[in-house]
Design an enzyme around this catalytic site. Structure first.
Site, short mmCIF file in Angstrom:
data_model
loop_
_atom_site.label_atom_id
_atom_site.label_comp_id
_atom_site.label_asym_id
_atom_site.label_seq_id
_atom_site.Cartn_x
_atom_site.Cartn_y
_atom_site.Cartn_z
N ASP A 67 0.79 -1.07 -0.09
CA ASP A 67 -0.06 0.02 -0.05
C ASP A 67 0.86 1.37 0.03
O ASP A 67 2.14 1.39 0.18
CB ASP A 67 -0.91 0.11 1.39
CG ASP A 67 -0.39 -0.56 2.50
OD1 ASP A 67 0.94 -0.48 2.43
OD2 ASP A 67 -1.00 -0.92 3.39
N HIS A 138 -7.36 -4.89 10.11
CA HIS A 138 -6.95 -4.60 8.65
C HIS A 138 -5.61 -5.44 8.14
O HIS A 138 -4.71 -5.63 9.00
CB HIS A 138 -7.02 -3.21 8.52
CG HIS A 138 -5.67 -2.43 9.02
ND1 HIS A 138 -5.71 -1.13 9.10
CD2 HIS A 138 -4.33 -2.76 9.03
CE1 HIS A 138 -4.61 -0.66 9.42
NE2 HIS A 138 -3.60 -1.61 9.25
N GLU A 143 -9.43 -1.61 5.50
CA GLU A 143 -9.92 -1.64 6.60
C GLU A 143 -11.43 -2.44 6.77
O GLU A 143 -12.03 -2.83 5.67
CB GLU A 143 -10.59 0.04 6.74
CG GLU A 143 -9.29 0.96 6.46
CD GLU A 143 -8.60 0.81 7.91
OE1 GLU A 143 -8.38 -0.09 8.42
OE2 GLU A 143 -7.66 2.04 7.91
#
Ligand code: PGA
Length: 245
Positions: A67, A138, A143
């Protein structure tokens, strides 16, 4: 899921690094999925030390990170690109051209998500994905509530996640509100997963993962559906486990 219990953070880091090193020796062209955050820092330190002392080579390794914050360029000290360069890539012989992280500053994040997903697929997918877990369950920045079918996508960060990560920023207002993350589906397509869990602050999350239901309200629970997951957890994280519930 297989669980290895260790004494503390240092032992978790050593074991995780050795696991990765063995795989790199076995498969020199391995595609690694890498994570950021406090959890894997010790693992990366051990990889660097081993590279320097024993010469393990990452010349033919490819790395995909989970990410990146939206709005930060790779030169920003809080970007995950910067983190990975500092914590690992600058200190081993990996070709930076073979290290991939979503571009948080690309003008169209949706297009970037599609490009990133395709990039992973074009390389034949991730062989070994390293994961941490958020206190809210998460994985990556997926999330609670994220669809298990999601590919790489834009996510609005939870307030709890921004609070947890504020320690890396000057103040909480500086923590970006959005990120690009590999989706749950992307993560689940990796051939093997190594989940690292350390510290008391993760004990409830680990308990929920081991003893709770599989539900999109607790993203990590999806890992129970994956055929090849190894968890390395330290005593502090395991201390909350209700093993017989
Ligand atoms: P941490 O974060 O390693 O900094 O605890 C893990 C995560 O949020 O996935």
């Amino acid at each position: 899921m297989k669980m290895i219990e260790v004494q503390n953070y240092d032992e978790m880091s050593q074991k995780a690094a050795q696991y990765i090193i063995n795989k790199v020796h076995q498969y020199p062209t391995i595609k690694l999925g890498l994570a950021t955050g406090g959890t894997p820092v010790g693992t990366y330190k051990n990889l660097i030390q081993d590279h320097q002392q024993n010469g393990t080579s990452y010349r033919d390794v490819t790395a995909f990170n989970l990410d990146e914050y939206i709005g930060l360029s790779g030169n920003d000290k809080n970007s995950y690109r910067y983190f990975m360069n500092e914590q690992l890539f600058n200190h081993i012989d990996i070709d930076k051209n073979n290290t991939f992280i979503p571009r948080g500053d690309y003008k169209d994040s949706e297009v970037e998500c599609q490009r990133y997903e395709r990039l992973i697929a074009d390389h034949g997918g991730v062989d070994l994905q390293i994961l941490g877990i958020g206190g809210n369950g998460h994985i990556g920045f997926n999330e609670p509530g994220t669809s298990f079918h999601a590919n790489t996508h834009v996510i609005q960060l939870d307030s709890t996640t921004r609070e947890a990560n504020a320690r890396f920023f000057k103040n909480i207002e500086d923590v970006p509100t959005k990120a690009i993350t590999m989706g749950i589906s992307t993560i689940m397509r990796s051939k093997e997963i190594l989940l690292l869990v350390s510290g008391e602050s993760k004990k409830d999350a680990l308990d929920k993962l081991i003893n709770g239901e599989i539900s999109e309200s607790f993203p990590a629970s999806v890992l129970k559906n994956h055929p090849c997951v190894t968890i390395i957890a330290d005593k502090a994280a395991v201390s909350g486990l209700k093993l017989h519930s």
